[in-house]
Design a protein around this motif. Structure first.
Motif, short mmCIF file in Angstrom:
data_model
loop_
_atom_site.label_atom_id
_atom_site.label_comp_id
_atom_site.label_asym_id
_atom_site.label_seq_id
_atom_site.Cartn_x
_atom_site.Cartn_y
_atom_site.Cartn_z
N ASN A 192 4.79 2.74 -7.68
CA ASN A 192 5.33 4.08 -8.10
C ASN A 192 5.31 4.00 -9.59
OD1 ASN A 192 6.32 4.86 -5.60
ND2 ASN A 192 8.09 2.98 -5.52
N GLU A 193 5.07 5.21 -10.03
CA GLU A 193 4.91 5.41 -11.49
C GLU A 193 6.03 6.31 -11.83
OE1 GLU A 193 1.21 6.95 -12.41
OE2 GLU A 193 0.09 5.32 -11.93
N LEU A 194 6.90 6.30 -12.76
CA LEU A 194 7.89 6.92 -13.41
C LEU A 194 7.89 7.65 -14.61
CD1 LEU A 194 10.87 7.67 -12.40
CD2 LEU A 194 11.64 5.76 -13.92
N ASP A 195 7.45 8.87 -14.66
CA ASP A 195 7.26 9.55 -15.98
C ASP A 195 8.46 10.31 -16.26
OD1 ASP A 195 7.23 11.87 -14.24
OD2 ASP A 195 5.01 11.95 -14.40
N SER A 196 8.53 11.18 -17.11
CA SER A 196 9.81 12.04 -17.82
C SER A 196 10.31 13.06 -16.72
CB SER A 196 9.40 12.71 -19.15
OG SER A 196 8.36 13.49 -18.98
N LEU A 197 9.41 13.32 -15.75
CA LEU A 197 9.92 14.56 -14.78
C LEU A 197 9.76 13.80 -13.26
CD1 LEU A 197 7.24 17.25 -16.04
CD2 LEU A 197 9.54 17.00 -16.49
N ASP A 198 9.38 13.12 -12.85
CA ASP A 198 9.37 12.76 -11.45
C ASP A 198 8.91 11.44 -11.34
OD1 ASP A 198 6.96 15.01 -9.87
OD2 ASP A 198 6.75 13.55 -11.72
N GLN A 199 9.03 10.85 -9.93
CA GLN A 199 8.27 9.78 -9.92
C GLN A 199 7.43 9.83 -8.76
OE1 GLN A 199 10.93 6.28 -9.03
NE2 GLN A 199 9.82 6.09 -6.78
N ARG A 200 6.02 9.40 -9.17
CA ARG A 200 4.76 9.62 -8.39
C ARG A 200 4.12 8.22 -7.97
NH1 ARG A 200 0.54 12.27 -12.44
NH2 ARG A 200 1.27 10.11 -13.46
N GLU A 201 3.76 8.48 -6.50
CA GLU A 201 3.24 7.34 -6.01
C GLU A 201 1.62 7.28 -6.07
OE1 GLU A 201 5.71 6.05 -2.02
OE2 GLU A 201 3.99 7.16 -1.71
N SER A 202 1.10 6.24 -6.46
CA SER A 202 -0.26 5.96 -6.35
C SER A 202 -0.82 4.75 -5.58
CB SER A 202 -0.91 5.94 -7.77
OG SER A 202 -0.23 4.89 -8.59
N PHE A 203 -1.95 4.39 -5.71
CA PHE A 203 -2.38 3.02 -5.12
C PHE A 203 -3.31 2.32 -5.95
CE2 PHE A 203 -5.42 5.76 -3.40
CZ PHE A 203 -6.74 5.12 -3.60
N SER A 204 -3.14 0.96 -6.18
CA SER A 204 -4.07 0.54 -7.15
C SER A 204 -5.20 -0.15 -6.42
CB SER A 204 -3.38 -0.90 -7.68
OG SER A 204 -2.56 -1.76 -6.70
N SER A 205 -5.19 -0.37 -5.19
CA SER A 205 -6.29 -1.06 -4.65
C SER A 205 -6.60 -0.87 -3.28
CB SER A 205 -6.48 -2.56 -4.85
OG SER A 205 -5.11 -3.20 -4.12
N ILE A 206 -7.51 -0.95 -2.51
CA ILE A 206 -7.99 -0.69 -1.14
C ILE A 206 -8.24 -2.32 -0.60
CG2 ILE A 206 -9.36 0.05 0.58
CD1 ILE A 206 -9.61 2.61 -0.95
N ASN A 207 -7.44 -2.47 0.41
CA ASN A 207 -7.58 -4.00 1.09
C ASN A 207 -8.57 -4.01 2.17
OD1 ASN A 207 -7.08 -6.49 2.10
ND2 ASN A 207 -5.43 -5.90 3.42
N GLN A 208 -9.76 -4.55 1.95
CA GLN A 208 -10.72 -4.36 2.91
C GLN A 208 -10.94 -5.76 3.83
OE1 GLN A 208 -14.47 -3.69 0.61
NE2 GLN A 208 -14.03 -1.44 0.55
N SER A 209 -10.22 -6.69 3.55
CA SER A 209 -10.01 -7.73 4.52
C SER A 209 -9.56 -7.55 5.94
CB SER A 209 -9.17 -8.92 3.88
OG SER A 209 -7.59 -8.54 4.26
N GLY A 210 -8.87 -6.40 6.14
CA GLY A 210 -8.45 -6.11 7.59
C GLY A 210 -7.41 -7.24 8.17
N LEU A 211 -6.74 -8.19 7.28
CA LEU A 211 -5.88 -9.18 7.69
C LEU A 211 -4.53 -8.51 7.21
CD1 LEU A 211 -7.64 -12.39 6.08
CD2 LEU A 211 -7.57 -11.49 8.57
N HIS A 212 -3.60 -8.91 8.20
CA HIS A 212 -2.02 -8.24 8.28
C HIS A 212 -1.28 -9.37 8.84
CE1 HIS A 212 -4.99 -4.61 8.42
NE2 HIS A 212 -3.96 -4.50 7.28
#
Length: 698
Positions: free
Chosen positions: A316-336
């Motif tokens: 989550n990124e909090l700026d002066s107007l609202d909170q936005r969601e982004s993603f930092s990486s893609i998990n390619q391991s397939g492990l959960h």
């Protein structure tokens, strides 16, 4: 299925002696021999499941030798340009071949080559489309159900009760049990239809029904349905599929070869088109609908659509107007396995729309690729010095043009692409036979640091075609019948920073392999490979303006003797070594192993015993091992110890095949194996695998 023939050179010494005067029986596939030939230096970055899948698909879908084009035959990597030119001239002059053994009449086609080709070729197998589709299902060439179980029997830390730290924080643990389960169903008729599904649960994952995270008992579920030659539709794919066109800058379709002991033909990619996706890896495929339509014998168009969930780390990124969601990486391991890993499952939605237009006539093919990809939230990476030019945002477009041209004994090929960032990627090369004794290849590539292509798999030193330029030269000499020498040299530069190299850098790699085969029972080879790349120097505590680099020089070698002692007994003795020189410090590694295989009509036993010793993990050694069907073992050996395994295969009936494998590693320099939640308290690791395959229609 043109692309998937690329991986069969390693089987030529295993095929049985065949009697002429009849159509040859189809030989069994031995994955280990293939791996050893094309990937004599193994590492964990190679997609071995994709390798086997591609090979087995070819075996199940042999190419009609009388219908195959120059593009399809070249893509097999089985023929030199001179051999292919001779074959096309022979077929043009004499008409369709009446038997595969007629290949003997073609200049340059000796018995070993023909025996290599036989399992993957056929003559005439046209589909009778006048018969209703559902009636043709009964004629399926492949119809089987496969169930596999695997387990590590020592208790890893992740399966122990959680403990509490001094701050009151409860440690993370795996939520599921230690069993791995794999189920696969396939119903297929070559060049007519294919239907199947794959189910997979890894060790530590829960066997649970959770619609929110799309865990329906098994953690991964894959499905495909494909039809071929439906009117003017060459191929229609529904479900999970892959795409391969050009040299892999836009559509790289799973597995392709690169640098290995086959130093000449493997630098070129091929345009296999749409392929069903049947592996258990949880990334690298499209999910939706795709089709290829033939406007004429020489002009075709392909359109693909895909909407698939991906695993991503949401922030989550909090700026002066609202909170936005982004993603930092893609998990390619397939492990959960843990709550943290489950939080990443299916958090992203990826939508793709792509096309290809291809013109192919005689010795020339031209094509255009395009792919648009959009994520439902922006990709915002954690800043590091080396990822300044990596993709950021939520959408990307990449397009390319490519060509292939066959000029007598020479293949010319190339592709150039541009992504929406403005970054370019280009590949240009050729493969040629100067004579029956000399073949060589030359490839140049250049990938900007800002070139972004999510489904690419072009020739590169790095795992992705980006931030790299280089020139590759491959050579193969057959001075006399019993000897062969393979050699390549690859020089590469990285104009921007890389992981563990925080400055522009360069390097080189070369391989030399000398093979002696006095007869079909004995094969001896010696091989050496040297690689040099720059790496960051360790922090010495002194203040400095920039990162300091030093050359890391690594040498790997193999000496191997393989002997077919009798019809039923096969022996292999091998020595592997490695040497690392970095920052004026040297380290070494050594491994010696003995393989034995004994077989009768309906059963086979394969075993190995090995000892190893390395100074550190950088000197780790890889030795591919036999395993049960559709399972792979490529452990990295470091430290001191011993490794042994025994694999049994039994065919009690025509419909049933059973595999059972026992493997153990014993370390003599430690009382703890691995780290983190994978830690084993002790010096042994024991693994068993069991597989049952049931053929429905045999």
């Amino acid at each position: 299925m043109a692309r998937v023939i690329l991986i069969v050179f390693g089987f030529q010494f295993l095929l049985k002696s065949l009697a002429f005067g009849q159509e040859p029986p189809r030989a069994e596939i031995d994955l280990e021999e293939f791996i050893e030939r094309l990937f004599p230096i193994q590492d964990e970055d190679i997609d071995y499941e994709g390798i086997y899948e591609a090979l087995f698909q070819l075996y199940q879908n042999p190419i009609d030798i009388n219908q195959a084009t120059a593009e399809i035959l070249q893509a097999t990597y089985l023929l030199t340009p001179a051999q292919l030119s001779n074959f096309l001239s022979y077929r043009k002059s004499n008409g369709p071949l009446l038997s595969l053994y007629e290949l003997q009449a073609i200049p340059g086609f000796d018995l070993p080559l023909i025996q290599t080709l036989i399992p993957f070729l056929t003559i005439g197998s046209a589909i009778n489309h006048s018969k209703p589709f559902f009636d043709r299902i009964e004629d399926a060439s492949q119809a089987y159900l496969l169930v596999r179980h695997r387990r590590i029997w020592e208790t890893r830390r992740g399966f122990t009760p959680p403990d509490t730290s001094s701050t009151g924080r409860i440690s993370s643990r795996y939520l599921g049990d230690a069993n791995e389960l794999y189920v696969r169903f396939r119903l297929q008729k070559s060049r007519d239809f294919s239907f199947g599904f794959t189910l997979d649960k890894d060790a530590g994952e829960q066997f649970i029904w959770d619609r929110r995270t799309r865990r329906y008992g098994f953690n991964f579920v894959s499905f495909h349905f494909a039809r071929y030659q439906v009117g003017k539709w060459r191929s229609i794919q529904i479900g999970d599929y892959q795409v391969a066109f050009g040299q892999g800058l836009v559509f790289g379709a799973g597995y392709t070869l690169g640098k290995g002991a086959e130093t000449v033909p493997t630098v070129r990619r091929s345009s296999a088109g749409l392929l069903p996706y049947t592996a258990a890896l949880e990334f690298g495929f499209f999910r939706g609908v795709g089709g290829t339509y033939n406007f004429s014998p020489s002009l075709s168009a392909t359109l693909i659509t895909s909407h698939v969930s991906r695993d991503g780390r949401i922030q989550n990124e909090l700026d002066s107007l609202d909170q936005r969601e982004s993603f930092s990486s893609i998990n390619q391991s397939g492990l959960h396995r843990t709550p943290s890993e489950i939080e990443t499952k299916n958090t992203l939605k990826e939508t793709s729309l792509g096309f290809n237009v291809q013109y192919a006539k005689n010795d020339l093919s031209l094509g255009i690729n395009g792919l648009y990809t959009r994520f439902d939230r922006p990709w915002q990476r954690t800043p590091r010095p080396d990822n300044q030019f990596d993709f950021a945002g939520n959408q990307n477009t990449v397009s390319s043009v490519y060509f292939n041209y066959n000029l007598k004994n020479t293949f010319l090929f190339g592709e150039t692409a541009i992504s929406s960032s403005g970054g370019h990627g280009s590949v240009l090369g050729f493969i040629s036979s100067l004579s029956r004794q000399v073949s060589f290849s030359l490839l140049w590539r250049k990938y900007d640091p800002s070139f972004h292509s999510f489904y690419s798999n072009a020739f590169a030193e790095s795992t992705r075609p980006t931030n790299e330029s280089g020139v590759y030269l491959g050579l193969e000499l057959r001075p006399i019948k019993k000897w062969r020498w393979n050699f390549y040299y690859d020089f590469f530069k990285f104009p921007w920073l890389r992981f563990r190299a925080y400055a522009p850098s360069s390097g080189y790699e070369w391989l030399s392999r000398l093979t002696f085969q006095p007869n079909r029972s004995l094969t001896v080879f010696a091989q050496i490979r040297q690689e040099q790349k720059d790496r960051n120097l360790p922090d010495d505590g002194q203040r400095q303006l920039t990162y300091q680099l030093a050359a890391l020089n690594k040498v790997n070698g193999i000496f191997s003797v393989e002997y077919q002692a009798t019809k039923n007994l096969y022996l292999r003795s091998r020595v592997l070594f490695s040497r690392i020189n970095f920052n004026q410090e040297k380290s070494n590694g050594l491994m010696v192993f003995q393989d034995v295989r004994f077989q009768q009509s309906n059963w086979r036993l394969t075993g190995r015993i090995a000892i190893f010793e390395t100074d550190n993990y950088d000197n780790r050694l890889y030795a591919f091992e036999n395993n049960v069907l559709w399972a792979f073992s490529l452990p990295a050996f470091s430290g001191q110890g011993m490794r042994y395994y025994l694999l049994g295969q039994l065919n009690p009936t025509a419909r049933i095949t059973l595999y059972l494998r026992f493997a153990r590693t014993i370390f003599t320099d430690r009382e703890e194996i691995s780290s983190g939640l994978r830690t084993i308290d002790g010096n042994t690791q024991t693994e068993t695998s069991f597989l049952l395959r049931y053929n429905l229609f045999k």
